[in-house]
Each structure stands twice: as C-alpha cells, then as structure tokens.
Design an enzyme around this catalytic site. Structure first.
Site, short mmCIF file in Angstrom:
data_model
loop_
_atom_site.label_atom_id
_atom_site.label_comp_id
_atom_site.label_asym_id
_atom_site.label_seq_id
_atom_site.Cartn_x
_atom_site.Cartn_y
_atom_site.Cartn_z
N GLU A 106 31.84 -32.72 -11.28
CA GLU A 106 31.66 -32.21 -12.28
C GLU A 106 31.96 -30.67 -12.55
O GLU A 106 31.97 -29.84 -11.45
CB GLU A 106 30.08 -31.82 -12.68
CG GLU A 106 29.48 -33.32 -13.25
CD GLU A 106 29.75 -33.60 -14.55
OE1 GLU A 106 30.52 -32.80 -15.26
OE2 GLU A 106 29.01 -34.74 -15.09
N ASP A 107 32.55 -30.26 -13.84
CA ASP A 107 32.58 -28.70 -13.73
C ASP A 107 31.49 -27.79 -13.73
O ASP A 107 31.21 -26.61 -13.17
CB ASP A 107 33.62 -28.42 -14.70
CG ASP A 107 33.16 -29.03 -16.03
OD1 ASP A 107 32.47 -29.94 -16.35
OD2 ASP A 107 33.64 -28.33 -17.18
N ASP A 110 24.34 -28.56 -16.55
CA ASP A 110 23.47 -28.03 -17.49
C ASP A 110 22.06 -28.62 -17.64
O ASP A 110 21.32 -28.62 -16.93
CB ASP A 110 24.23 -27.64 -18.67
CG ASP A 110 23.48 -26.36 -19.49
OD1 ASP A 110 22.12 -26.58 -19.56
OD2 ASP A 110 23.88 -25.98 -20.41
N GLY A 112 21.76 -31.67 -17.51
CA GLY A 112 21.72 -32.83 -16.69
C GLY A 112 22.07 -34.33 -17.61
O GLY A 112 21.90 -35.48 -16.76
N THR A 114 24.74 -35.51 -19.07
CA THR A 114 25.90 -36.24 -18.80
C THR A 114 25.72 -36.67 -17.31
O THR A 114 26.04 -37.87 -17.02
CB THR A 114 27.04 -35.16 -19.04
OG1 THR A 114 27.16 -34.80 -20.26
CG2 THR A 114 28.51 -35.93 -18.79
N LEU A 115 25.31 -36.03 -16.50
CA LEU A 115 25.51 -36.53 -15.05
C LEU A 115 24.47 -37.52 -14.95
O LEU A 115 24.61 -38.53 -14.25
CB LEU A 115 25.01 -35.30 -14.01
CG LEU A 115 25.13 -35.59 -12.56
CD1 LEU A 115 26.47 -36.09 -12.29
CD2 LEU A 115 24.80 -34.46 -11.71
N ARG A 173 41.89 -23.19 -21.42
CA ARG A 173 41.56 -23.88 -20.43
C ARG A 173 42.40 -23.39 -19.11
O ARG A 173 42.14 -23.52 -17.95
CB ARG A 173 41.77 -25.54 -20.30
CG ARG A 173 40.95 -26.16 -21.14
CD ARG A 173 41.07 -27.65 -20.94
NE ARG A 173 40.50 -28.59 -21.92
CZ ARG A 173 39.18 -28.84 -21.93
NH1 ARG A 173 38.40 -28.40 -20.92
NH2 ARG A 173 38.84 -29.58 -22.88
#
Lengths: 193, 125
Positions: A106-107, A110, A112, A114-115, A173
């Site tokens: 992961e980049d 925050d 959590g 998404t993870l 980016r």
C-alpha cells in the site's frame, strides 16, 4: 527550475518537500532487507492496488532480496458506479492465492478501510499467509484495526501528500519527492452545514 | 435541524431499525464512506448517561453519532471548529471515565473534510 517549482509557479497547490527522494530510497532499502528476512526461503506474491502504489511497488520489488511475483489490482474509486454500489475490484489478480504467501503493498494506510476490505477479500482465497507493507502510515483516524499491517515506511502527520506515485485527481504523481499539498487551496469537500 | 431520511434505501450497511436522520453533511458523508466499504453501522443507537440529579433524572448524556458493531467502536462527528469543541471533549472524557470499556473516536470537521477530499479526489486510503 524543478518540476515542483514549475507547478507552484503555475498555481498548483504543491507545498514543501516532506520526504526527499534520497530519504525515501534509504527507507525502502531498509524495508527490502526487513522483508528479505521475513520471507527467506519462501516465494511470496506482492499485490498492489493501482495506481498510487505503483512507484513504491517498483522500488520495493527491486530492494526485496527474495524471489517473488508481482500482481496488481484496481479498486473502483469511492462514489463511482451505480447508486448503492460499494467498493469492488475493477481488476482482479491474475493468479490464485491459495497456499501463497501474500504481501499487500500500500502507499498509504489511513482509516484502514481499503486494507480491511482487501484483507477480507483475499483471506477468503486461502493464502498461506497475508501481511501488508505501507510506505506511509497515518494512524490517527483508524477505524478498522483488524488489518495485517506488519511493515511501515514512515508514520506521517495528517497532511495531504503528492508525488512518488501519490496524486490527487490523477495529477502530480510523477514528482520524485513527496510533497505536502496545500489543502486550503483544494475544492471544498463537503457541505458541512 | 435533522434531514429527512430520503437516502435510507441507498444505505446497504446500515444496521439500525429506524431510518437515520443526519444533522449535517459531515454525518451523511461519513455514512456514505462506511457504506461504500461495507462496514456495518448504526446511527445514534445508544446514549451514555453522564450525570443525574438528586431525583435520578438524567441531566447530562452523550449520544455518539455512529456505532460500528464489528469494530465495537463509536464515532462522534462534529462540524464545529476544533477550537470550539471544548464542551464536547469534556463529555468525551466523562464517557471514557464512566464507561472505560467503551471505545469512542471523535472525528472533527477537518477529519471528515480530509476523508472526503481523499476519497473524492481518489487518493489511496
């Protein structure tokens, strides 16, 4: 004039450098050594969500001294699709995870959310192990604690960042350093009436 | 003033029995984010009594906006500026003192704005 200075001169809200490219490279090299120890004798698969993790994935993969596979996924962005839809994979993995050692790359972590979603999703596929590494950890608003975050590059303050693969609305980016974004210059996010 | 619960049918992860009636846009955005990620949530399911008078009547209570049953976590969302939330912080401290096993997180206006910016502008979380 650097690319960040050019953007600033053109009115983009790119602030100061928070992490320079050399500092990031040194930490990624350390993470590579950590992971090499953790996965010695195994053949893990590194899984990264597109697109923000792409630069970190490329650097981490080359710093990782253990032979491994790479795979990427893409998540539907928040608020996209039909009404009532939720998070889902737009691009799934190319190969099965059953019996594999899986390392999610992961980049930023925050809340959590998404993870947490990816952990639930991939745990159902029967991997031998499931862990995560993130370049940046912002733990202040963590809502989901049941996440296998084992390796952290930097714990960062509550700021918006751009560069080193991170962007806002597909911009910035490619900046080689990680910059603070001047949030006050972004569009208002919510109607907080 | 509370909103009319017109969006209830769209909330898939809502676990309450009554339609939620949000007080402001920050609460609504928070509900949308939770719903997007399929995190079960309830809206104002419980009030914590903080003080009673001599007759046993409740004189002070605290009702967090959200409860996440899978995380056993309450979330209070405030749109007040951080400098004006002293009273709310005091109540939160009381909740923690009187109910030490209860987990409550306070999300300030800035937190919700940041989350909304991140998710809407497609920054990874």
């Amino acid at each position: 004039m650097t690319s960040a200075e050019r953007l600033r001169a053109d009115g983009h809200p790119i602030g100061e450098v928070y992490l320079g490219r050399d500092e990031i490279a040194a930490r990624v090299a350390e993470l590579g050594r950590e992971l090499s120890d953790a996965y010695a004798g195994r053949m893990p698969v590194l899984v990264a969500p597109l697109k923000s993790s792409a630069v970190f994935l490329a650097d981490l993969s080359r710093a990782f001294g253990v032979d491994h596979e790479l795979d990427v996924i893409e998540l539907a962005p928040y608020g996209s699709g039909r009404t009532g839809g939720g998070v889902r994979l737009l691009k799934d993995l190319d190969r099965p995870l059953a019996g594999r050692d899986v390392l999610l790359v992961e980049d930023v972590v925050d809340t959590g959310l998404t993870l947490g979603f990816l952990t639930r999703c991939f745990a159902e596929r029967g991997p031998a192990s499931l862990a995560a590494v993130t370049l940046l950890d912002r733990p202040y608003r963590r809502l989901v604690d049941e996440i296998p975050l084992r390796h952290v590059g930097f714990t960062v303050p509550d700021e918006l960042f751009a560069g080193y693969g991170l962007g806002l609305d597909e911009r910035w980016r490619a900046l080689p350093d990680l910059h603070v974004v001047v949030a006050d210059e972004l569009p208002a996010a919510i109607d907080a009436a | 003033m509370r909103e009319t619960p017109t969006e209830t049918v769209r909330f898939q992860a809502y676990r309450g029995s009554e339609p939620p009636r949000f007080v402001n846009g920050a609460e609504r955005e928070c509900a949308r984010i939770l719903d997007w990620y399929g995190i079960p949530w309830e809206y104002e399911p419980r009030s914590f009594v903080l003080e009673r008078d001599a007759q046993g009547r409740v004189t002070s209570a605290f009702t967090p906006d959200f409860y996440l049953p899978e995380q056993d976590l309450y979330i209070e969302v405030t749109v007040m500026k951080q400098s004006l939330v002293t009273r709310k912080n005091r109540k939160l401290r009381e909740v923690r003192r009187l109910y030490p096993d209860v987990k409550v997180k306070l999300f300030y206006r800035r937190d919700i704005e940041r989350l909304a910016q991140r998710y809407r502008l497609r920054i990874a979380s």
